[in-house]
Design an enzyme around this catalytic site. Structure first.
Site, PDB file in Angstrom:
ATOM      1  N   LYS A  97       0.843  -1.201   0.000  1.00  0.00           N
ATOM      2  CA  LYS A  97       0.000   0.000   0.000  1.00  0.00           C
ATOM      3  C   LYS A  97       0.880   1.253   0.000  1.00  0.00           C
ATOM      4  CE  LYS A  97      -0.474  -0.471   5.033  1.00  0.00           C
ATOM      5  NZ  LYS A  97      -1.327  -1.071   6.087  1.00  0.00           N
TER       6      LYS A  97
ATOM      7  N   ARG B 160     -11.429  -0.436  14.253  1.00  0.00           N
ATOM      8  CA  ARG B 160     -11.158   0.321  13.029  1.00  0.00           C
ATOM      9  C   ARG B 160     -12.180  -0.099  11.979  1.00  0.00           C
ATOM     10  NH1 ARG B 160      -5.250   0.566  10.099  1.00  0.00           N
ATOM     11  NH2 ARG B 160      -5.743  -1.577   9.507  1.00  0.00           N
TER      12      ARG B 160
ATOM     13  N   HIS C 119      -6.893  -7.677  12.211  1.00  0.00           N
ATOM     14  CA  HIS C 119      -5.663  -6.896  12.288  1.00  0.00           C
ATOM     15  C   HIS C 119      -5.399  -6.575  13.755  1.00  0.00           C
ATOM     16  CE1 HIS C 119      -2.413  -4.595  10.686  1.00  0.00           C
ATOM     17  NE2 HIS C 119      -2.898  -3.419  11.001  1.00  0.00           N
TER      18      HIS C 119
ATOM     19  N   ARG D  38       0.670 -11.275   6.559  1.00  0.00           N
ATOM     20  CA  ARG D  38       0.651 -10.022   5.777  1.00  0.00           C
ATOM     21  C   ARG D  38       1.837  -9.170   6.224  1.00  0.00           C
ATOM     22  NH1 ARG D  38      -4.492 -10.066   8.058  1.00  0.00           N
ATOM     23  NH2 ARG D  38      -3.955  -8.216   9.271  1.00  0.00           N
TER      24      ARG D  38
ATOM     25  N   TYR E  56      13.136  31.138   4.742  1.00  0.00           N
ATOM     26  CA  TYR E  56      11.955  31.873   5.214  1.00  0.00           C
ATOM     27  C   TYR E  56      12.050  32.147   6.710  1.00  0.00           C
ATOM     28  CZ  TYR E  56       9.608  30.619   0.838  1.00  0.00           C
ATOM     29  OH  TYR E  56       9.263  30.467  -0.474  1.00  0.00           O
TER      30      TYR E  56
ATOM     31  N   CYS F  39      12.065  24.457   3.052  1.00  0.00           N
ATOM     32  CA  CYS F  39      11.079  25.031   2.127  1.00  0.00           C
ATOM     33  C   CYS F  39      10.266  23.909   1.487  1.00  0.00           C
ATOM     34  CB  CYS F  39      11.782  25.826   1.027  1.00  0.00           C
ATOM     35  SG  CYS F  39      13.047  26.964   1.608  1.00  0.00           S
TER      36      CYS F  39
ATOM     37  N   ASP G  85      10.329  22.939  -1.602  1.00  0.00           N
ATOM     38  CA  ASP G  85      11.073  22.173  -2.606  1.00  0.00           C
ATOM     39  C   ASP G  85      12.583  22.143  -2.390  1.00  0.00           C
ATOM     40  OD1 ASP G  85       8.525  22.257  -4.068  1.00  0.00           O
ATOM     41  OD2 ASP G  85       9.080  24.356  -4.373  1.00  0.00           O
TER      42      ASP G  85
HETATM   43  C1  LIG Z   1      -0.659  -2.057   6.823  1.00  0.00           C
HETATM   44  C2  LIG Z   1      -1.269  -3.339   7.173  1.00  0.00           C
HETATM   45  C3  LIG Z   1      -0.481  -4.491   7.296  1.00  0.00           C
HETATM   46  C4  LIG Z   1       1.031  -4.458   7.262  1.00  0.00           C
HETATM   47  O1  LIG Z   1       1.526  -3.910   8.452  1.00  0.00           O
HETATM   48  P1  LIG Z   1       3.118  -3.877   8.749  1.00  0.00           P
HETATM   49  O2  LIG Z   1       3.198  -3.441  10.151  1.00  0.00           O
HETATM   50  O3  LIG Z   1       3.688  -2.878   7.805  1.00  0.00           O
HETATM   51  O4  LIG Z   1       3.617  -5.221   8.498  1.00  0.00           O
HETATM   52  C5  LIG Z   1      -1.118  -5.690   7.516  1.00  0.00           C
HETATM   53  N1  LIG Z   1      -2.462  -5.764   7.611  1.00  0.00           N
HETATM   54  C6  LIG Z   1      -3.256  -4.665   7.516  1.00  0.00           C
HETATM   55  C7  LIG Z   1      -4.729  -4.811   7.641  1.00  0.00           C
HETATM   56  C8  LIG Z   1      -2.683  -3.425   7.309  1.00  0.00           C
HETATM   57  O5  LIG Z   1      -3.472  -2.341   7.232  1.00  0.00           O
END
Ligand SMILES: *Cc1c(COP(=O)(O)O)cnc(C)c1O
Length: 386
Positions: free
Chosen positions: A43, A141, A170, A226, A270, A318, A320
């Site tokens: 992601k 969540r 998660h 994951r 700045y 800044c 950029d």
């Molecule tokens: C981002 C995410 C992960 C990966 O998490 P890491 O800590 O980067 O390994 C796994 N499952 C879900 C649902 C996530 O949103």
């Protein structure tokens, strides 16, 4: 070395070490129990590293499936010819179901209306859309509540246009050893999966471990892990340091676009939050700014590396560009600081000689985590794959 790989049209870039990425991926794959699949989380443009190139490198190193956050991120991979399974780690807007079906992108599901709309779109196309059921076991969540999971499946399972390919949750505290909340989440997840099976419902691939979970809780790998941040060579927390060895994948570099020796008292940037305190101070400019992910909160409070030596960033960062100061001490004969010249390579994240600035160092200075640091640098800087 770094000098040669600068893009032609911009003197700043993100360097992505694909062989380090492959080695990290292999290290995770090897750490999984036999038969456990690896879903690589890509992601936010692979946490700022560029999704398409990373996906291909990860696949050669053992990745089985890929996860993204949005429909658009999934489409980017499909358009680039990625054919492996892609899961969106959320339930996207109901209006996207047609796109999901056409591109064979799996969503997470927790609401019946979404699931049935997905089924309708798939049936109309003569297909079966796969989805993963996401359960909220305590992070508060997204997901169906554990007590409602069986009921949700019973409500939608009649539809021949959809098929449950997985069940996931998660963790909020997978990085905390012996954590009660973690144990509670895991317990609720196990019970939900058992309840589904007892009701004669196939949960598909069962998965819950993220990076810290994979490293610290191998007992809950189930069918798939994951893995995200670890693939990019960053530790998700202090608690995983030393448990698995990882190599950072991202470096952030630029080249000096201008150097001056201002007069004593001259202001820099700045608001002129830095003034040149004495003679023989060089002020050098680098074309990286907060729109590139270099947070303005780091102004006057970070180092860069030039020619193997740390130098202080000065003045407000800044949008950029930023400036840094070099104290050209001509009287120190043992270890004189060389003058910086236009075109010299400046390292913001990464190694140069014996010095290294890590995403963790920058995260500490910013009061955030390494995840946010690397994601930020993915915003605008061109990527160079080495
Ligand atoms: C981002 C995410 C992960 C990966 O998490 P890491 O800590 O980067 O390994 C796994 N499952 C879900 C649902 C996530 O949103």
């Amino acid at each position: 070395m770094a000098k040669k790989i600068c893009p032609d049209d911009r003197w700043s870039w993100v360097e992505v070490d694909l062989s380090a990425l492959r080695r990290n991926t292999t290290a995770f794959k090897r750490s999984l129990a036999r038969g456990v699949r690896m879903m690589c989380v890509v992601k936010a443009g692979a946490y700022g590293h560029g999704a398409v190139r990373c996906v291909n490198a990860m696949h050669t190193a053992g990745a089985d499936q890929f996860a993204v956050a949005t429909v658009e991120e999934g489409l980017e991979l499909r358009r680039a010819g990625v054919q492996w399974p892609i899961l969106i780690l959320s339930q996207p807007p109901i209006e996207s179901v047609q796109t999901l079906v056409e591109n064979d992108i799996m969503p997470c599901v927790y609401e019946p209306d979404f699931a049935l709309a997905l089924g309708e779109a798939a049936a109309a196309a003569g297909r079966v859309a796969k989805y993963h059921l996401i359960v909220d076991t305590g992070m508060t969540r997204i997901g169906v509540m554990p007590a409602d999971a069986v009921e949700l499946r019973r409500t939608i399972d009649f539809h021949r246009g959809i098929e449950c390919a997985g069940t996931l949750t998660h963790f909020a505290t997978a990085d905390v050893p012996d954590d009660w909340d973690f144990a509670l989440q895991l317990n609720r997840f196990r019970n939900t999966v058992s309840a589904l099976r007892d009701a004669g419902l196939n949960p598909g691939l069962v998965h819950c471990d993220n990076t810290p979970g994979t490293v610290l809780h191998p007992e809950c790998q189930f069918d798939m892990c994951r893995v995200g941040i670890g693939l990019y060579g960053l530790q998700p927390a202090e608690t995983t340091v030393g448990v698995i060895d990882l190599e950072p994948v991202m470096s952030v570099r630029g080249r000096v676009t201008r150097v001056v020796y201002p007069e004593v008292g001259a202001g820099v940037g700045y608001g002129m939050t830095y003034r040149v305190p004495k003679r023989n101070v060089q002020i050098a400019t680098v074309p990286i700014g907060y729109a590139d992910g270099l947070s303005r909160t780091l102004s006057n409070n970070m180092d860069v590396i030039v020619n193997g030596q740390r130098q202080r960033q000065v003045g407000n960062i800044c949008m950029d560009q930023f400036m840094f100061a070099v104290d050209v001490n001509t009287t120190r004969t043992y270890c004189p600081t060389p003058e910086v010249r236009e075109g010299d390579v400046v390292t913001v994240i990464g190694a140069d000689g014996d010095e290294r600035i890590t995403a963790d160092e920058m995260a500490r200075l910013r009061g955030t985590i390494n995840y946010e640091v690397v994601c930020g640098f993915g915003m605008r800087l061109p990527k160079v794959y080495v």
